[in-house]
Design an enzyme around this catalytic site. Sequence first.
Site, PDB file in Angstrom:
ATOM      1  N   HIS A   1       0.835  -1.205   0.000  1.00 56.47           N
ATOM      2  CA  HIS A   1       0.000   0.000   0.000  1.00 56.47           C
ATOM      3  C   HIS A   1       0.867   1.251   0.000  1.00 56.47           C
ATOM      4  O   HIS A   1       2.084   1.157   0.068  1.00 56.47           O
ATOM      5  CB  HIS A   1      -0.982  -0.014   1.178  1.00 56.47           C
ATOM      6  CG  HIS A   1      -0.335   0.024   2.525  1.00 56.47           C
ATOM      7  ND1 HIS A   1       0.298  -1.062   3.081  1.00 56.47           N
ATOM      8  CD2 HIS A   1      -0.207   1.027   3.437  1.00 56.47           C
ATOM      9  CE1 HIS A   1       0.765  -0.742   4.281  1.00 56.47           C
ATOM     10  NE2 HIS A   1       0.483   0.521   4.521  1.00 56.47           N
TER      11      HIS A   1
ATOM     12  N   HIS B   1       6.062   1.687   3.682  1.00 56.70           N
ATOM     13  CA  HIS B   1       5.963   0.491   2.837  1.00 56.70           C
ATOM     14  C   HIS B   1       6.462   0.734   1.413  1.00 56.70           C
ATOM     15  O   HIS B   1       6.700  -0.207   0.679  1.00 56.70           O
ATOM     16  CB  HIS B   1       4.525  -0.027   2.808  1.00 56.70           C
ATOM     17  CG  HIS B   1       4.088  -0.569   4.144  1.00 56.70           C
ATOM     18  ND1 HIS B   1       4.065  -1.904   4.433  1.00 56.70           N
ATOM     19  CD2 HIS B   1       3.718   0.073   5.278  1.00 56.70           C
ATOM     20  CE1 HIS B   1       3.675  -2.080   5.700  1.00 56.70           C
ATOM     21  NE2 HIS B   1       3.452  -0.888   6.228  1.00 56.70           N
TER      22      HIS B   1
ATOM     23  N   HIS C   1      -7.434  -1.056   5.570  1.00 61.34           N
ATOM     24  CA  HIS C   1      -6.309  -0.208   5.978  1.00 61.34           C
ATOM     25  C   HIS C   1      -6.292   1.172   5.318  1.00 61.34           C
ATOM     26  O   HIS C   1      -6.560   2.165   5.971  1.00 61.34           O
ATOM     27  CB  HIS C   1      -4.980  -0.930   5.759  1.00 61.34           C
ATOM     28  CG  HIS C   1      -3.815  -0.179   6.326  1.00 61.34           C
ATOM     29  ND1 HIS C   1      -3.705   0.083   7.677  1.00 61.34           N
ATOM     30  CD2 HIS C   1      -2.735   0.377   5.732  1.00 61.34           C
ATOM     31  CE1 HIS C   1      -2.594   0.782   7.882  1.00 61.34           C
ATOM     32  NE2 HIS C   1      -1.990   0.973   6.729  1.00 61.34           N
TER      33      HIS C   1
ATOM     34  N   GLU D   1       1.303  -8.607   9.629  1.00 64.87           N
ATOM     35  CA  GLU D   1       1.685  -7.480  10.478  1.00 64.87           C
ATOM     36  C   GLU D   1       1.172  -7.745  11.884  1.00 64.87           C
ATOM     37  O   GLU D   1       0.261  -8.569  12.077  1.00 64.87           O
ATOM     38  CB  GLU D   1       1.076  -6.187   9.937  1.00 64.87           C
ATOM     39  CG  GLU D   1      -0.443  -6.143  10.013  1.00 64.87           C
ATOM     40  CD  GLU D   1      -0.980  -4.831  10.581  1.00 64.87           C
ATOM     41  OE1 GLU D   1      -0.358  -4.295  11.523  1.00 64.87           O
ATOM     42  OE2 GLU D   1      -2.011  -4.354  10.089  1.00 64.87           O
TER      43      GLU D   1
END
Lengths: 686, 599
Positions: free
Chosen positions: B68, B73, B157, B203
């Site tokens: 994402h 990231h 998310h 995660e």
Amino acid sequence: MCHVRMEQKTTAWKPSIWNNLGLSETLLAREYCLSGHPTLPCNVLKFKSTTIMLDCGLDMTSTLNFLPLPLVQSPRLSNLPGWSLKDGNAFLDKELKECSGHVFVDSVPEFCLPETELIDLSTVDVILISNYHCMMALPYITEHTGFTGTVYATEPTVQIGRLLMEELVNFIERVPKAQSASLWKNKDIQRLLPSPLKDAVEVSTWRRCYTMQEVNSALSKIQLVGYSQKIELFGAVQVTPLSSGYALGSSNWIIQSHYEKVSYVSGSSLLTTHPQPMDQASLKNSDVLILTGLTQIPTANPDSMVGEFCSNLALTVRNGGNVLVPCYPSGVIYDLLECLYQYIDSAGLSSIPFYFISPVANSSLEFSQIFAEWLCHNKQTKVYLPEPPFPHAELIQTNKLKHYPSIHGDFSNDFRQPCVVFTGHPSLRFGDVVHFMELWGKSSLNTVIFTEPDFSYLEALAPYQPLAMKCIYCPIDTRLNFIQVSKLLKEVQPLHVVCPEQYTQPPPAQSHRMDLMVDCQPPAMSYRRAEVLALPFKRRYEKIEIMPELADSLVPMEIKPGISLATVSAVLHTKDNKHVLQPPPRPTQPTGGKKRKRASDDIPDCKVLKPLLSGSIPVDQFVQTLEKHGFSDIKVEDTAKGHIVLLQEAETLIQIEEDSTHIICDDDEVLRVRLRDLVLKFLQKF
Amino acid sequence: MPEIRVTPLGAGQDVGRSCILVSIAGKNVMLDCGMHMGFSDDRRFPDFSYITRSGRLTDFLDCVIISHFHLDHCGALPYFSEMVGYDGPIYMTQPTQAICPILLEDYRKIAVDKKGEANFFTSQMIKDCMKKVVAVHLHQTVQVDDELEIKAYYAGHVLGAAMFQIKVGSESVVYTGDYNMTPDRHLGAAWIDKCRPSLLITESTYATTIRDSKRCRERDFLKKVHETVERGGKVLIPVFALGRAQELCILLETFWERMDLKAPIYFSTGLTEKANHYYKLFIPWTNQKIRKTFVQRNMFEFKHIKAFDRAFADSPGPMVVFATPGMLHAGQSLQIFRKWAGNEKNMVIMPGYCVQGTVGHKILSGQRKLEMEGRQVLEVKMQVEYMSFSAHADAKGIMQLVGQAEPENVLLVHGEAKKMEFLKQKIEQEFRVNCYMPANGETVTLPTSPSIPVGISLGLLKREMAQGLLPDAKKPRLLHGTLIMKDSNFRLVSSEQALKELGLAEHQLRFTCRVHLHDTRKEQEMAMRVYSHLKSVLKDHCVQHLPDGSVTVESILVQAAAHSEDPGTKVLLVSWTYQDEELGSYLTSLLKKGLPQAS
């Protein structure tokens, strides 16, 4: 008693297992053809014990036999004379009306459904939808046949399909019609009617439109899928939608097992319009390719049709006339609006209002902007800016294009002439288009431009005759033409092609045009409505997994350069249509032998298979080997087919021929086993 | 021995700089390529020299996957591809592809223009890097090469966040990226099917937290904002431009409308409108409710929220300001914070996780005297509130996802070591699978034993299954066949077929044993006695007495003959083929014991 019960149990148990294993249909796949309309297909494929419906198109050409449903009371339509038989018998005059020499049914319009008798539709496991035009019969199938399966379709297909259904239901429900004609459907009466009513097929199965409730229930059975998504059906079959380039979210489908592949090609396009391009490569290596949804107007070039559309539109408007474009609320209209966006300024049309009237106009325009990933590359890159992919957003912003749910309400206040109106339904039998036909039909200044290819424009216009308005026929059908098909087939090379019978001969009106048919080798297998077709492929292999422990124990042996063999003895497990080979159980060691075993325990299980042997035994080497292992007094005699090796002392005789060896000896097990092992040294096991 | 190897270059027992190397069936995949917000030296980027010191990265990696658009990231991506050098494919979803370059540019500006860093990636490098990106659609199977395939699942998310399945043959790894198991105001919940991966890399930001209901948190948030504004204070909400910001905007927008509040709400940076436009174009990635109603009302068109101007920070009176970045480590949010920190009427609400070393992390851990640049000390008098709006799965959510995917092994990343330890135990207890939590640079090796797919001839399979249906098949039956291996094509066929295919003839091996018995009776009578004896012993076998006087047991032939020299002795000839050896040998030894006396 007991015995009988046992037998019942086994027979009851066998068929179900066979079905589960997917073997009952092993050598044949069948196709059941439920629709005769080549662009609105509905086929059922039985493949490896799964029953898959491919599309469920609704043939709406049946509505052309009905009188239009006017939104505003139309004195002309309500005063049409009733029709009577040649002998003057007028008992049908309530149901049938005559207009300019054509006879129409005065009733709620009805649709021709796919065949429901050919196969029990409650046995259908899944329905695969290829595009939003090919799902219009869905509520009839999912709500009224006992169907309990899943429907697969892409998100744009579902969303736009919903809009098309919503519009259809709305068009029909907002003009309640008291009468539902049925007398004329009587077979004996239908025979007496003039064409085309006389020739209409299966009128007894024609049905009225579904309700919104049925639509919602049908759509709730759909599971969304993405292009190139692999969907497992019962572990036996995998289906995958591929981009077909025809419409937003339109797909072709691959239906395959590990060793067989069926490609289902429905409405596809190689032209660059708004949708993502067609995925051709994934269709390669098909055993069978089912080909449907080709262009309905093979002689018309879509590009030149768009050009004609624009110039005729401009001409009419410049002369002070209005333009009516009967259309669906999604699809080609996006491309037309885009062309107009580029065209109107240069053609001096910037002050002309464009109206888009449909109960789903707003939704259609909004939805078109949020499906970036389903669009062609050029449009996709726009969202990175971020800008709406279609320029009709700008037409709306600058007030050049206005959209309304219907002619009532705001529209009547805003309405200015001359103007251009996009509205449905293209059959001209219901929807706001009926009003505009009545309103503008009498003036030769106005023009109706037909762009949708689904209905014959002459038949569509029949109940409005006589007309003063100009009629332009610019059918825009971007689906594959026969030249593109033959190129495609050369490229992807399916072993067999299956298609509707209409594609295996030139169109009836152009019987000399041998180029207007599917041309391939071997010739395509054709189908027609209500036919069952055995698909021509044989399954020879099935996938099986060898567990790692078993794989480790295998001893491969190179037989020829590049080819190795290993004999496999393993236990077969089958679950959920998946086969697995596991290592054989280790023989249990006898525990000390304190207890005397029963005699029957010693009897070997004859079902333990030993490998086959192959090879030949060279006599000289064999004799040498015997000598090396302590045999003496060996004598060799030649026979017609080989040799006999004599071990005189042991009274043993070994006949050796090209393909056989026979050891004849006394009941000396030790000796026999020794000789056996020496023979086996020269042979290969299989 | 085949194995799966996993080495985190970042996010190993840590949050930030996510970057995980995975080797599966000979394929190397890099998962995420993030930066660390807690560092501004070399440690902010993963150490790519771990992959190779001399060679080109492209030769060592089959592909890179970005889960994402958050910078922890994807923040190191231009550095990785353009400065270290990687030309292979980079996969991400379309919204990530759209938004990622904007955040990277934002990040670059702060680093270069504000902090004056040299040797940072340039705007051109961001563009060049993005050219290597291939967009992945949800659930689409993308064939990276003939063997390696990847598939994206919805992760919640942030807009466009995805979990990825990486698959080679029967082995697979699922990487969750960051995900959220409960839908929020603008996004849906993460979902994965029962894909049973060999390994699930998840995660674990909230490894030990079970969060209260979202409603309560929202009510709390609104109450705090409302109270502050009522008493004339200013509310600072540090956010990242995309993601949480949109959710909180929707929340405040509806609250303002309902309560008819007049205090202005601002959104810093010119990004707002653009950001919201992305949300409008990517509606299919939002939650069900927004998708259903967007035609009537697009939730991302805000009436009450206006663009922020730097000068507004000094205006008197209450206001609410959303400012970037979210961890108060630089940029506008930090500037406003410095202006407002001294007034106890004001409030800062931290709506997300803050990485160690950031101002956000310091004030959240209770520090009230901050050392700023130039040895200046900033005293924080404003109220500091933490509201967990980060859309990460909590402990319950993580367990739920593990349950959904049914992995054979679990590996934790993107969390703190202590919390991971707790979750690891819980996962191992509940699911009885191994759970790993490697630190950065540490490699976890999982031996795998993939099964080998082969094609079995239908003839052989049908024959076996038909046998398997016999009622006496209680014992597992042995299937016997020959595996033909040609190149990578493996086929299992019956032995007969294998012989035929290879053009070989069968070689028949036959045995005939002479069994001598003292018996004076005639041969025919002998045969009769042999028949009745065998019939009584071998109840389960097919024993027949043929018209020519011989006896058969299955395919084994027994004949009685006279002895050429001794009339008191008879010879039984027992004959069988190699394939019937067990039974033939058994019969010989049985007959050798002699025949029972007729009773």
